[in-house]
Design a protein around this motif. Sequence first.
Motif, short mmCIF file in Angstrom:
data_model
loop_
_atom_site.label_atom_id
_atom_site.label_comp_id
_atom_site.label_asym_id
_atom_site.label_seq_id
_atom_site.Cartn_x
_atom_site.Cartn_y
_atom_site.Cartn_z
N ALA A 226 0.82 -1.21 0.00
CA ALA A 226 0.00 0.00 0.00
C ALA A 226 0.85 1.25 0.00
O ALA A 226 0.45 2.29 -0.54
CB ALA A 226 -0.92 0.00 1.22
N CYS B 146 4.57 3.30 -4.15
CA CYS B 146 3.89 4.07 -5.19
C CYS B 146 3.97 3.40 -6.56
O CYS B 146 3.29 3.83 -7.50
CB CYS B 146 4.48 5.48 -5.27
SG CYS B 146 6.23 5.53 -5.68
N SER C 209 -0.18 -0.19 -8.31
CA SER C 209 -1.50 0.43 -8.46
C SER C 209 -2.42 0.00 -7.33
O SER C 209 -2.44 -1.18 -6.93
CB SER C 209 -2.10 0.04 -9.81
OG SER C 209 -3.47 0.39 -9.88
N SER C 210 -3.22 0.93 -6.81
CA SER C 210 -4.15 0.62 -5.73
C SER C 210 -5.28 -0.30 -6.19
O SER C 210 -6.00 -0.87 -5.37
CB SER C 210 -4.75 1.91 -5.15
OG SER C 210 -5.51 2.59 -6.14
N SER C 211 -5.45 -0.47 -7.49
CA SER C 211 -6.48 -1.37 -8.01
C SER C 211 -5.92 -2.73 -8.38
O SER C 211 -6.65 -3.59 -8.88
CB SER C 211 -7.14 -0.75 -9.25
OG SER C 211 -6.19 -0.57 -10.29
N TRP D 80 -6.08 -2.04 -2.73
CA TRP D 80 -6.32 -1.06 -1.66
C TRP D 80 -7.46 -0.10 -1.95
O TRP D 80 -7.98 0.55 -1.03
CB TRP D 80 -5.02 -0.33 -1.34
CG TRP D 80 -4.24 -1.14 -0.35
CD1 TRP D 80 -3.25 -2.03 -0.61
CD2 TRP D 80 -4.44 -1.18 1.07
NE1 TRP D 80 -2.81 -2.63 0.55
CE2 TRP D 80 -3.52 -2.12 1.59
CE3 TRP D 80 -5.29 -0.51 1.94
CZ2 TRP D 80 -3.44 -2.42 2.96
CZ3 TRP D 80 -5.22 -0.79 3.29
CH2 TRP D 80 -4.30 -1.74 3.79
N ASP D 81 -7.88 -0.01 -3.20
CA ASP D 81 -9.06 0.81 -3.46
C ASP D 81 -10.34 0.16 -2.93
O ASP D 81 -11.37 0.82 -2.76
CB ASP D 81 -9.21 1.11 -4.95
CG ASP D 81 -9.24 -0.13 -5.82
OD1 ASP D 81 -8.99 -1.24 -5.29
OD2 ASP D 81 -9.50 0.00 -7.02
#
Length: 238
Positions: free
Chosen positions: A47, A50, A53-55, A131-132
């Motif tokens: 998380a 960077c 991707s959060s998806s 994480w999204d």
Amino acid sequence: MFDGHGGPDAAAYVKRHAIRFLFDDAKFPRASSEADKDFVESDLAMAEDCTVSSSSGTTALTALVFGRFLLVANAGDCRAVLCRKGKAVEMSQDHKPIHASERQRVEQCGGFVYDGYLNGVLSVTRALGDWDLKVPPQGSPSPLIAEPEFRHTILTEDDEFLIIGCDGIWDVMSSQYAVSVVRRGLRRHDDPQRCARELVMEALRLNTADNLTVVVVCFSESTAVRLRPVATGSSVPV
């Protein structure tokens, strides 16, 4: 085994750092009650990176052998199956939204299952990354978690091999069917790597719609010489 979704970022990240997160520890091997922290720490580190991707997310399954002790940790829908005297023994549970206990946990956390998908978008209820989907209302637990479930057993002379496969295998065949395919292959050529390829080819023949990864681990140098014939009709069809 790491089976990614939402792009390759999460699976690639865990693959690169698996040794550090899961095994590079002064207390390794640890009890399962503590080892779940390794999955969670991997998830939190992802998380904060960077480059991921959060998806993007990934399922994770590890199988560790300490002497005669087999420990399997699983988060997601990869599956580990032990062949014990020709019979399939499932060493993990598929974390699917349709599974009763997982669905109950999801709904208690404020999530929902629609058309077999967590919150209508994800086909698993446990995974690293994504994480999204893991940002719940303040003070509420997330319906998608990274905590693994554990199963363990003491290996005996009756235990012949272990199959680890992603869901593309299990979408089209039962655990017993896969064990029968591998067992026949070992009798013919005693090559577990070739058995893994044959299992992939069988899944393709059965028209699987997902990606395919398989590992076959034998528990002796020559498994074929000690395989006992299975009674006619004992294999379970797809």
